[in-house]
Write a protein that holds these residues in place. Structure first.
Motif: not given
Length: 109
Positions: A15-42
């Protein structure tokens, strides 16, 4: 910072971790996702299925459970959105609203 392609740890799909998502995650102090959006939602849905689902109105939440009680003030049969513990009186909405002018926090002067 370019888009990143990440392999989901659950399903193995890329899955693609977009530049915008990377900026959002960095701003919030979150680590990089290890699951795709569908599996995160599940995973989020499975977490919410057994916790906090007595509150209505939220996405993925069950209906609120109402409890039949008798008002401690007027004796009228009523429903409340919680299970009374028995150590405090329970009032119908009319009586509750009349107490302290409906101000839950008491006097605020």
């Amino acid at each position: 910072m370019p888009d990143k392609t990440i392999t989901c740890r659950d399903c193995g799909n890329n899955f693609v971790f977009t530049e915008g998502e990377q900026e959002f995650y960095a701003q919030k102090g979150f680590s990089e996702p290890s699951r795709c959006p569908e599996d995160r939602a599940a995973k989020k849905a499975s977490r919410n299925s057994g916790y906090g689902d007595s509150y209505g109105g939220g996405y993925g939440r069950a209906e609120r459970t109402m409890t039949q009680v008798v008002c401690a003030n007027c004796g009228k049969d009523t429903e409340v959105p919680f299970v009374p513990r028995g150590d405090r009186p329970v009032y119908c909405s009319d009586c509750f609203g009349q107490m302290n002018g409906g101000n839950r926090g008491g006097n605020r002067y």
